[in-house]
Design a protein around this motif. Structure first.
Motif, PDB file in Angstrom:
ATOM      1  N   GLN A  13       0.831  -1.197   0.000  1.00  0.00           N
ATOM      2  CA  GLN A  13       0.000   0.000   0.000  1.00  0.00           C
ATOM      3  C   GLN A  13       0.867   1.249   0.000  1.00  0.00           C
ATOM      4  N   ALA A  14       0.311   2.317  -0.508  1.00  0.00           N
ATOM      5  CA  ALA A  14       1.018   3.597  -0.496  1.00  0.00           C
ATOM      6  C   ALA A  14       1.437   3.944   0.929  1.00  0.00           C
ATOM      7  N   GLY A  15       2.660   4.418   1.051  1.00  0.00           N
ATOM      8  CA  GLY A  15       3.210   4.731   2.357  1.00  0.00           C
ATOM      9  C   GLY A  15       3.980   3.590   2.985  1.00  0.00           C
ATOM     10  N   GLY A  16       3.876   2.414   2.397  1.00  0.00           N
ATOM     11  CA  GLY A  16       4.541   1.239   2.936  1.00  0.00           C
ATOM     12  C   GLY A  16       5.976   1.111   2.475  1.00  0.00           C
ATOM     13  N   SER A  17       6.579  -0.019   2.832  1.00  0.00           N
ATOM     14  CA  SER A  17       7.987  -0.266   2.542  1.00  0.00           C
ATOM     15  C   SER A  17       8.177  -1.651   1.936  1.00  0.00           C
ATOM     16  N   LEU A  18       9.227  -1.756   1.153  1.00  0.00           N
ATOM     17  CA  LEU A  18       9.682  -3.039   0.621  1.00  0.00           C
ATOM     18  C   LEU A  18      11.199  -3.023   0.600  1.00  0.00           C
ATOM     19  N   ARG A  19      11.783  -4.218   0.658  1.00  0.00           N
ATOM     20  CA  ARG A  19      13.229  -4.355   0.534  1.00  0.00           C
ATOM     21  C   ARG A  19      13.524  -5.351  -0.571  1.00  0.00           C
ATOM     22  N   LEU A  20      14.235  -4.868  -1.573  1.00  0.00           N
ATOM     23  CA  LEU A  20      14.658  -5.726  -2.682  1.00  0.00           C
ATOM     24  C   LEU A  20      16.075  -6.237  -2.418  1.00  0.00           C
ATOM     25  N   SER A  21      16.323  -7.454  -2.868  1.00  0.00           N
ATOM     26  CA  SER A  21      17.657  -8.037  -2.784  1.00  0.00           C
ATOM     27  C   SER A  21      18.069  -8.552  -4.155  1.00  0.00           C
ATOM     28  N   CYS A  22      19.369  -8.532  -4.403  1.00  0.00           N
ATOM     29  CA  CYS A  22      19.897  -9.063  -5.655  1.00  0.00           C
ATOM     30  C   CYS A  22      21.223  -9.735  -5.343  1.00  0.00           C
ATOM     31  N   ALA A  23      21.278 -11.032  -5.580  1.00  0.00           N
ATOM     32  CA  ALA A  23      22.490 -11.800  -5.304  1.00  0.00           C
ATOM     33  C   ALA A  23      23.163 -12.192  -6.605  1.00  0.00           C
ATOM     34  N   ALA A  24      24.453 -11.914  -6.681  1.00  0.00           N
ATOM     35  CA  ALA A  24      25.243 -12.282  -7.860  1.00  0.00           C
ATOM     36  C   ALA A  24      26.005 -13.569  -7.595  1.00  0.00           C
ATOM     37  N   SER A  25      25.983 -14.443  -8.566  1.00  0.00           N
ATOM     38  CA  SER A  25      26.728 -15.699  -8.444  1.00  0.00           C
ATOM     39  C   SER A  25      27.310 -16.080  -9.795  1.00  0.00           C
ATOM     40  N   GLY A  26      28.325 -16.942  -9.761  1.00  0.00           N
ATOM     41  CA  GLY A  26      28.940 -17.383 -11.006  1.00  0.00           C
ATOM     42  C   GLY A  26      30.436 -17.208 -10.996  1.00  0.00           C
ATOM     43  N   SER A  27      30.993 -17.093 -12.184  1.00  0.00           N
ATOM     44  CA  SER A  27      32.443 -17.085 -12.354  1.00  0.00           C
ATOM     45  C   SER A  27      32.956 -15.668 -12.585  1.00  0.00           C
ATOM     46  N   PHE A  28      33.330 -15.013 -11.496  1.00  0.00           N
ATOM     47  CA  PHE A  28      33.869 -13.662 -11.618  1.00  0.00           C
ATOM     48  C   PHE A  28      34.768 -13.362 -10.443  1.00  0.00           C
ATOM     49  N   PHE A  29      35.635 -12.362 -10.638  1.00  0.00           N
ATOM     50  CA  PHE A  29      36.543 -11.943  -9.574  1.00  0.00           C
ATOM     51  C   PHE A  29      35.962 -10.801  -8.748  1.00  0.00           C
ATOM     52  N   SER A  30      35.325  -9.848  -9.429  1.00  0.00           N
ATOM     53  CA  SER A  30      34.871  -8.661  -8.717  1.00  0.00           C
ATOM     54  C   SER A  30      33.778  -7.963  -9.510  1.00  0.00           C
ATOM     55  N   ILE A  31      33.076  -7.101  -8.815  1.00  0.00           N
ATOM     56  CA  ILE A  31      32.042  -6.259  -9.420  1.00  0.00           C
ATOM     57  C   ILE A  31      32.333  -4.824  -9.007  1.00  0.00           C
ATOM     58  N   ASP A  32      32.506  -3.937  -9.990  1.00  0.00           N
ATOM     59  CA  ASP A  32      32.846  -2.553  -9.655  1.00  0.00           C
ATOM     60  C   ASP A  32      31.698  -1.825  -8.977  1.00  0.00           C
ATOM     61  N   ALA A  33      30.510  -1.965  -9.502  1.00  0.00           N
ATOM     62  CA  ALA A  33      29.361  -1.252  -8.950  1.00  0.00           C
ATOM     63  C   ALA A  33      28.099  -2.060  -9.224  1.00  0.00           C
ATOM     64  N   MET A  34      27.106  -1.824  -8.388  1.00  0.00           N
ATOM     65  CA  MET A  34      25.807  -2.448  -8.601  1.00  0.00           C
ATOM     66  C   MET A  34      24.739  -1.371  -8.555  1.00  0.00           C
ATOM     67  N   ALA A  35      23.662  -1.630  -9.246  1.00  0.00           N
ATOM     68  CA  ALA A  35      22.638  -0.600  -9.356  1.00  0.00           C
ATOM     69  C   ALA A  35      21.262  -1.228  -9.457  1.00  0.00           C
ATOM     70  N   TRP A  36      20.291  -0.414  -9.192  1.00  0.00           N
ATOM     71  CA  TRP A  36      18.896  -0.754  -9.423  1.00  0.00           C
ATOM     72  C   TRP A  36      18.332   0.213 -10.453  1.00  0.00           C
ATOM     73  N   TYR A  37      17.637  -0.350 -11.416  1.00  0.00           N
ATOM     74  CA  TYR A  37      16.887   0.416 -12.400  1.00  0.00           C
ATOM     75  C   TYR A  37      15.421   0.011 -12.270  1.00  0.00           C
ATOM     76  N   ARG A  38      14.557   0.808 -12.868  1.00  0.00           N
ATOM     77  CA  ARG A  38      13.150   0.435 -12.907  1.00  0.00           C
ATOM     78  C   ARG A  38      12.532   0.868 -14.225  1.00  0.00           C
ATOM     79  N   GLN A  39      11.493   0.145 -14.594  1.00  0.00           N
ATOM     80  CA  GLN A  39      10.773   0.469 -15.820  1.00  0.00           C
ATOM     81  C   GLN A  39       9.283   0.329 -15.570  1.00  0.00           C
TER      82      GLN A  39
END
Length: 121
Positions: A13-39
């Motif tokens: 509902q309007a005025g409420g809260s949510l928490r989004l999570s995003c977990a990265a997995s796989g074959s990599f050494f590092s991630i420079d930055a992470m972001a959220w976009y919306r459409q």
């Protein structure tokens, strides 16, 4: 290969809260930055918030003071705490990993599949 798995979307509902999570997995050494976009329906994808691996953050003007992006580098996870939600926040939210240094020693950007956030008035 790198996978981004988002969770935490839903109906609130309007005025409420949510928490989004995003977990990265796989074959990599590092991630420079992470972001959220919306459409939102009929609109272009827009940047919501960014966090670097040094914890520098940047927000869209429309969410400043209401949304907080954070990152757990040990878990390769980024969060988006969304408070005081309104109907204009309704959109599909996408996680983005920027300049991922893969095991192939190249830098690649990756996207999650998106999670729906719907705010009812």
């Amino acid at each position: 290969q790198v996978q981004l798995v988002e969770s935490g979307g839903g109906l609130v509902q309007a005025g409420g809260s949510l928490r989004l999570s995003c977990a990265a997995s796989g074959s990599f050494f590092s991630i420079d930055a992470m972001a959220w976009y919306r459409q939102a329906p009929g609109k272009q994808r827009e940047l919501v918030a960014t966090i670097t691996n040094g914890d520098r953050t940047n927000y869209a003007d429309s969410v400043k003071g209401r949304f907080t992006i954070s990152r757990d580098n040990a878990k390769n996870t980024v969060y988006l705490q969304m408070n005081s939600l309104n109907s204009e926040d309704t959109a599909v939210y996408y996680c983005n990993a920027k300049r991922v240094r893969t095991y192939a020693l190249v830098y690649v950007d990756y996207w999650g599949q998106g999670t729906q956030v719907t705010v009812s008035s």
